[in-house]
Design an enzyme around this catalytic site. Structure first.
Site, mmCIF file in Angstrom:
data_model
loop_
_atom_site.group_PDB
_atom_site.id
_atom_site.type_symbol
_atom_site.label_atom_id
_atom_site.label_comp_id
_atom_site.label_asym_id
_atom_site.label_seq_id
_atom_site.Cartn_x
_atom_site.Cartn_y
_atom_site.Cartn_z
ATOM 1 N N ASP A 244 0.882 -1.174 0.000
ATOM 2 C CA ASP A 244 0.000 0.000 0.000
ATOM 3 C C ASP A 244 0.915 1.217 0.000
ATOM 4 O O ASP A 244 2.134 1.091 0.180
ATOM 5 C CB ASP A 244 -0.885 -0.017 1.263
ATOM 6 N N SER A 245 0.313 2.399 -0.142
ATOM 7 C CA SER A 245 1.119 3.619 -0.082
ATOM 8 C C SER A 245 1.598 3.910 1.337
ATOM 9 O O SER A 245 2.517 4.700 1.519
ATOM 10 C CB SER A 245 0.287 4.794 -0.588
ATOM 11 N N CYS B 185 -4.732 -1.605 -1.599
ATOM 12 C CA CYS B 185 -4.814 -0.176 -1.885
ATOM 13 C C CYS B 185 -5.881 0.047 -2.957
ATOM 14 O O CYS B 185 -5.764 -0.508 -4.054
ATOM 15 C CB CYS B 185 -3.446 0.305 -2.386
ATOM 16 N N GLU C 255 -2.305 8.936 8.209
ATOM 17 C CA GLU C 255 -0.836 8.769 8.228
ATOM 18 C C GLU C 255 -0.208 9.596 9.346
ATOM 19 O O GLU C 255 0.839 9.244 9.873
ATOM 20 C CB GLU C 255 -0.227 9.174 6.877
ATOM 21 N N CYS D 17 -10.986 2.965 0.178
ATOM 22 C CA CYS D 17 -9.552 3.177 0.415
ATOM 23 C C CYS D 17 -9.216 2.423 1.690
ATOM 24 O O CYS D 17 -9.951 2.517 2.685
ATOM 25 C CB CYS D 17 -9.272 4.667 0.574
ATOM 26 N N HIS E 143 -7.100 2.881 3.918
ATOM 27 C CA HIS E 143 -6.810 3.685 5.109
ATOM 28 C C HIS E 143 -8.073 3.951 5.949
ATOM 29 O O HIS E 143 -7.973 4.220 7.145
ATOM 30 C CB HIS E 143 -6.232 5.050 4.720
HETATM 31 N N1 DGL Z 1 -4.724 3.008 1.015
HETATM 32 C C1 DGL Z 1 -4.694 3.675 -0.257
HETATM 33 C C2 DGL Z 1 -5.996 3.413 -1.017
HETATM 34 O O1 DGL Z 1 -6.623 2.449 -0.743
HETATM 35 C C3 DGL Z 1 -4.354 5.088 -0.014
HETATM 36 C C4 DGL Z 1 -4.052 5.836 -1.241
HETATM 37 C C5 DGL Z 1 -3.248 7.077 -1.059
HETATM 38 O O2 DGL Z 1 -2.074 6.945 -0.723
HETATM 39 O O3 DGL Z 1 -3.792 8.152 -1.338
HETATM 40 O O4 DGL Z 1 -6.414 4.088 -1.892
#
Ligand code: DGL
Length: 272
Positions: free
Chosen positions: A10-11, A73, A151, A184, A186
């Site tokens: 993931d990011s 993600c 984050e 998402c 997150h």
């Molecule tokens: N967890 C990522 C998602 O599902 C986050 C994306 C991001 O870094 O903006 O989209």
């Protein structure tokens, strides 16, 4: 049987929502997790940039010898799923399992979708919902502040998070949705704030959790689970500060033990 690890990326910390469920579903599996914390967020970036980052993330996980790739993600799954498809190995992206869970949950066929700007712009969830259930009504909203809030550790009880949730969710509440896709990974980290703003009686669908369940079924079906009698381990890699990731990840995964986190220079991995 296959004793290699599962690769998840993931990011940032969002993919941990999938890791938590993977550990619950398959406690015997080893997991290698990459969080691209040096380049988060992905959701505000162009398609070309997200594809390039995805190629590097996948190349890193492959260099660790994983048996399966999971894009935990929504953004990668929406615009760069083809990168995983091209690898010739088992993989999972969040769209299909999440949409199936939402369609199983909705009673009034009014489904909300929240995600990053790139995810909502791609129309990926809308397309999949309408493909699997023609006539379903879909209400979408991008929530660009949520990923930076998560984050930076502004979690469910934080008042800025609550204000942002109210701003983003009130149009969906007025639309009368009964099911909301957290598109998402997150977002489940702040699910209390989202749930309050979405209103009572709305079922929240956690894309990370649904994807982990799908991955468990897939691996089991392919006969690629780890040999029995093994206690699964988790190794975490990030592309920036280890400490920041450890503290948010530790809270989220709810473990007392220190996490095994290492830095990786993701620029060393090919983007082609
Ligand atoms: N967890 C990522 C998602 O599902 C986050 C994306 C991001 O870094 O903006 O989209």
């Amino acid at each position: 049987m296959d004793d290699r690890a599962i690769g998840v990326f993931d990011s940032g910390v969002g993919g941990l929502t999938a890791v938590k469920e993977l550990r619950a579903q398959m406690p015997g599996e080893d997991i290698v997790y990459f969080g691209d914390t040096g380049r988060v967020p992905y959701g505000s970036r162009s398609r070309a940039t997200i594809v390039k980052y995805t190629r590097q993330d996948v190349a890193f996980l492959r260099s660790r010898g994983v048996k399966m790739l999971i894009a935990a993600c929504g953004t990668v799954s929406s615009v760069a799923a083809h990168v995983l498809e091209e690898q010739g190995m088992p993989f999972a992206v969040v769209l299909r399992p999440t949409v199936e869970a939402a369609l199983a949950a909705t009673r009034n066929r009014r489904v909300g979708v929240i995600g990053t700007a790139a995810t909502i712009r791609s129309g990926s969830y809308r397309r999949e919902l309408e493909r699997l259930s023609p006539g379903v009504q879909v209400f979408e909203q991008s929530c660009p502040l949520f990923v930076p809030l998560v984050e930076s550790g502004c979690l469910g009880g934080d008042e800025i998070t609550a204000l942002a949730a109210e701003r983003y969710l009130s149009p969906l509440r007025r639309a009368g949705i009964d099911t909301l896709i957290l598109g998402c990974t997150h977002y489940p980290v702040i699910r209390e704030a989202i749930g309050r703003a979405a209103g009572p009686g709305v079922t929240l669908i956690d894309s990370g959790r649904e994807t982990a369940r799908y991955a468990a079924r897939l691996l089991g079906g392919l006969g690629l689970l780890h040999a029995p009698g093994h206690r699964g381990t988790c190794r975490f890699f990030v592309s920036d500060h280890i400490e920041d990731f450890s503290s948010v990840a530790g809270i989220y995964l709810g473990g007392a033990a220190a996490l095994d986190v290492e830095y990786v220079d993701i620029d060393r991995f090919p983007a082609e």
